[in-house]
Scaffold this active site. Structure first.
Site, PDB file in Angstrom:
ATOM      1  N   GLU A   1      -9.109   1.919  -1.841  1.00  0.00           N
ATOM      2  CA  GLU A   1      -9.867   1.622  -0.613  1.00  0.00           C
ATOM      3  C   GLU A   1     -10.611   2.852  -0.099  1.00  0.00           C
ATOM      4  OE1 GLU A   1      -7.275   0.214   2.487  1.00  0.00           O
ATOM      5  OE2 GLU A   1      -8.705   0.823   4.040  1.00  0.00           O
TER       6      GLU A   1
ATOM      7  N   TRP B   1     -12.147  12.246   8.653  1.00  0.00           N
ATOM      8  CA  TRP B   1     -10.732  11.870   8.857  1.00  0.00           C
ATOM      9  C   TRP B   1     -10.434  10.551   8.196  1.00  0.00           C
ATOM     10  CZ3 TRP B   1      -8.278   7.752  11.449  1.00  0.00           C
ATOM     11  CH2 TRP B   1      -6.869   7.810  11.330  1.00  0.00           C
TER      12      TRP B   1
ATOM     13  N   ARG C   1     -13.865  -5.372   3.220  1.00  0.00           N
ATOM     14  CA  ARG C   1     -12.790  -5.289   4.229  1.00  0.00           C
ATOM     15  C   ARG C   1     -13.284  -5.477   5.657  1.00  0.00           C
ATOM     16  NH1 ARG C   1      -8.175  -3.674   4.241  1.00  0.00           N
ATOM     17  NH2 ARG C   1      -8.353  -1.878   5.613  1.00  0.00           N
TER      18      ARG C   1
ATOM     19  N   HIS D   1      -9.277   6.743   2.553  1.00  0.00           N
ATOM     20  CA  HIS D   1      -9.772   7.010   3.911  1.00  0.00           C
ATOM     21  C   HIS D   1     -11.036   7.863   3.901  1.00  0.00           C
ATOM     22  CE1 HIS D   1      -8.740   6.962   8.345  1.00  0.00           C
ATOM     23  NE2 HIS D   1      -8.358   5.785   7.938  1.00  0.00           N
TER      24      HIS D   1
ATOM     25  N   TYR E   1      -2.863  11.552   6.352  1.00  0.00           N
ATOM     26  CA  TYR E   1      -3.244  10.209   6.806  1.00  0.00           C
ATOM     27  C   TYR E   1      -2.287   9.174   6.217  1.00  0.00           C
ATOM     28  CZ  TYR E   1      -5.036   5.592   6.586  1.00  0.00           C
ATOM     29  OH  TYR E   1      -5.098   4.226   6.674  1.00  0.00           O
TER      30      TYR E   1
ATOM     31  N   ARG F   1       0.856  -1.185   0.000  1.00  0.00           N
ATOM     32  CA  ARG F   1       0.000   0.000   0.000  1.00  0.00           C
ATOM     33  C   ARG F   1       0.892   1.236   0.000  1.00  0.00           C
ATOM     34  NH1 ARG F   1      -4.081   2.156   4.789  1.00  0.00           N
ATOM     35  NH2 ARG F   1      -2.309   3.435   5.363  1.00  0.00           N
TER      36      ARG F   1
ATOM     37  N   GLU G   1     -13.763  -1.490   6.414  1.00  0.00           N
ATOM     38  CA  GLU G   1     -13.079  -1.686   7.700  1.00  0.00           C
ATOM     39  C   GLU G   1     -13.915  -1.171   8.871  1.00  0.00           C
ATOM     40  OE1 GLU G   1      -9.462   0.477   6.854  1.00  0.00           O
ATOM     41  OE2 GLU G   1     -10.146   2.188   8.015  1.00  0.00           O
TER      42      GLU G   1
ATOM     43  N   ASP H   1      -5.266   3.814  -0.017  1.00  0.00           N
ATOM     44  CA  ASP H   1      -6.406   4.061   0.886  1.00  0.00           C
ATOM     45  C   ASP H   1      -6.754   5.548   0.850  1.00  0.00           C
ATOM     46  OD1 ASP H   1      -8.251   4.160   2.914  1.00  0.00           O
ATOM     47  OD2 ASP H   1      -6.961   3.238   4.434  1.00  0.00           O
TER      48      ASP H   1
ATOM     49  N   GLU I   1      -4.612  -7.347   5.107  1.00  0.00           N
ATOM     50  CA  GLU I   1      -3.734  -6.234   5.507  1.00  0.00           C
ATOM     51  C   GLU I   1      -2.856  -6.680   6.677  1.00  0.00           C
ATOM     52  OE1 GLU I   1      -5.851  -2.844   7.053  1.00  0.00           O
ATOM     53  OE2 GLU I   1      -4.130  -1.523   6.791  1.00  0.00           O
TER      54      GLU I   1
HETATM   55  C1  GCO Z   1      -6.277   0.873   7.314  1.00  0.00           C
HETATM   56  C2  GCO Z   1      -7.053   1.813   8.157  1.00  0.00           C
HETATM   57  C3  GCO Z   1      -6.399   2.241   9.415  1.00  0.00           C
HETATM   58  C4  GCO Z   1      -7.373   3.082  10.242  1.00  0.00           C
HETATM   59  C5  GCO Z   1      -7.259   2.715  11.671  1.00  0.00           C
HETATM   60  C6  GCO Z   1      -8.184   3.511  12.543  1.00  0.00           C
HETATM   61  O1  GCO Z   1      -6.609   0.784   6.148  1.00  0.00           O
HETATM   62  O2  GCO Z   1      -5.400   0.219   7.828  1.00  0.00           O
HETATM   63  O3  GCO Z   1      -7.571   2.852   7.395  1.00  0.00           O
HETATM   64  O4  GCO Z   1      -5.191   2.879   9.192  1.00  0.00           O
HETATM   65  O5  GCO Z   1      -7.130   4.437  10.077  1.00  0.00           O
HETATM   66  O6  GCO Z   1      -7.506   1.344  11.790  1.00  0.00           O
HETATM   67  O7  GCO Z   1      -8.217   2.999  13.828  1.00  0.00           O
HETATM   68 MG    MG Z   2      -8.249   1.888   5.594  1.00  0.00          MG
END
Ligand code: GCO
Ligand code: MG
Length: 419
Positions: free
Chosen positions: A253, A419, A300, A229, A176, A164, A279, A227, A356
């Protein structure tokens, strides 16, 4: 570590229960907070489950201690599905990350116990292996494209088949996925939420350049992932997907927030980039439409936040008939207990995609002795009965809980953002 097991109990056609006599919650912070449930039976067998919900840990602790554990004592630990239904339906207030993380912890611990009683690793109870190893992706990040690609080359040298890439966005004080420590990324870093700054325009400029260079310098064989996010609108995500198509990503992602699953339809109409999400999902109801309308390629959802192995297997089975593969969340806020459970799941389902893998610190690995190992781009479970992981309670006791929040995000004009 005591990984010893009792021999399989059998008395002809009479099932011998494993009566739950004790259940306790252990909170420990070996660098970051983890919440673990330990269930003990009258036959002296114990199982462990992860209940960590990053930034909201103590809510799950209370849910377990005050509302779940009293209902567990005296029940037969073998009745995994029945206990799952009892806790899920019995709450009346179904779903949500707090409740589902608590149910997940119970579920993991019960599968652990069943495996130990049977003398088999949990994946064997779930139908046995569908593959030899679990392909994982590591996290390469950097303050510049050069630094990110240098980190990616280190991962490739370690044997990773999938990487990634996250790169700092020029002009933003922090981004991030980009940390000072290149091996251990930990966003929940402050006693009160850190305030970050976001610019979609700046982000959309740097990401295509990052992947153009990555494909050119890393070659065609490595899988590349990214990602977002949850930070783009559907039409912005569609544009990013188109901009990245030439670099053949494994997935993009969390391109948008997924509270409204229809968001993904618009992205799909514009780009062939594979999409992953989930996630933060707590149950099948967060992804049913996405899966059955084939709006995503990878789901995920993960064992700790989506109701444990019992529920995750149902999500995976539903995904399988719609040609959607799995890609379980595996950030460091999921403890080694979750990772061990995820690996047992990953090897045993037909539609596994990728896992992951963010390495835990040595202190975390010491608190949670485990049997899984990394080799040449794959994680491997071994034949340890149960989940193949435990908690060292004495060592855990040396790391008291420390409040830690995930950051929040604002636009340049001060507007609160995702975020
Ligand atoms: C990822 C996630 C994490 C989250 C985290 C928040 O893809 O691994 O986005 O980085 O930000 O799990 O608690
Ligand atoms: Mg993520």
């Amino acid at each position: 570590m005591d990984m010893s097991t009792k021999p399989a109990v059998s008395r002809g056609d009479v099932a011998i229960p494993q009566k739950i006599v004790d259940a306790r919650v252990i909170v420990t912070c070996p660098g970051r907070n983890f919440v673990t449930l330990k269930i003990v039976t009258d036959q002296g067998v114990h199982g462990v489950g992860d209940a960590t919900l990053n930034g909201r840990e103590l809510a799950v602790v209370s849910y377990l201690r005050d509302h779940v554990i009293p209902c567990l004592i005296g029940r037969d630990a073998h009745r995994i599905e029945d206990i799952w239904q009892y806790l899920y339906r019995g709450a009346y207030w179904r779903g949500g990350p707090v409740g589902m993380s608590a149910i997940a912890a119970v579920d993991m611990a019960l599968w652990d116990i069943k495996g130990k009683v049977a003398g088999l690793p949990v994946y064997q109870l779930m139908g046995g292996r569908c593959r030899d190893g679990v392909m994982v992706y590591g996290h390469a990040n950097g303050e510049s494209i050069d630094a990110t690609l240098a980190a990616a080359k280190e991962y490739a040298a370690l044997g990773y088949k999938a990487i990634r890439l996250q790169c700092a966005v020029p002009g933003l004080p922090s981004t991030y996925g980009v940390s000072k420590d290149k091996l251990f990324y930990e966003p929940a870093d402050a006693d009160l939420p850190t305030e970050n700054l976001w610019s979609t325009e700046a982000y959309m400029r740097v990401v295509p350049e990052l992947f153009a260079r990555a494909r050119a310098e890393l070659g065609d064989d490595v899988h590349l992932l990214h990602d977002v996010h949850h930070r783009l609108t559907p039409i912005e995500a569609a544009r990013l997907g188109k901009d990245l198509e030439a670099y053949r990503l494994f997935w993009l992602e969390d391109a948008v927030v997924a509270e409204n699953q229809e968001n993904f339809r618009l992205i799909r109409q514009h780009t062939t980039i594979p999409l992953a999400v989930g996630e933060i999902f707590s149950s099948i109801w967060d992804c049913k439409d996405l899966i059955q309308n084939q709006l995503i390629d990878y789901i995920r959802a993960t064992v700790v936040h989506a109701g444990g192995l019992t529920h995750l297997r149902k999500i995976a089975a539903f995904a399988d008939i719609h040609n959607v593969r799995t890609g379980c969340h595996g950030a460091t806020d999921l403890s080694p207990v979750s990772m061990a459970a995820a690996l047992n799941f990953d090897v045993s389902i037909p539609n596994f995609g990728i896992q992951e893998y963010m390495r835990h610190t040595d202190a975390t690995d010491a608190v949670f002795p485990h049997a899984y190992r990394f080799e040449d781009g794959y994680l491997h479970v071994n034949e340890t009965p149960g989940l193949g992981v435990d908690i060292d309670e004495d060592l855990a006791g040396e790391f008291p809980y420390r409040r830690a929040y995930l950051p929040v995000n604002r636009l340049r004009d001060g507007t609160m953002y995702h975020w």
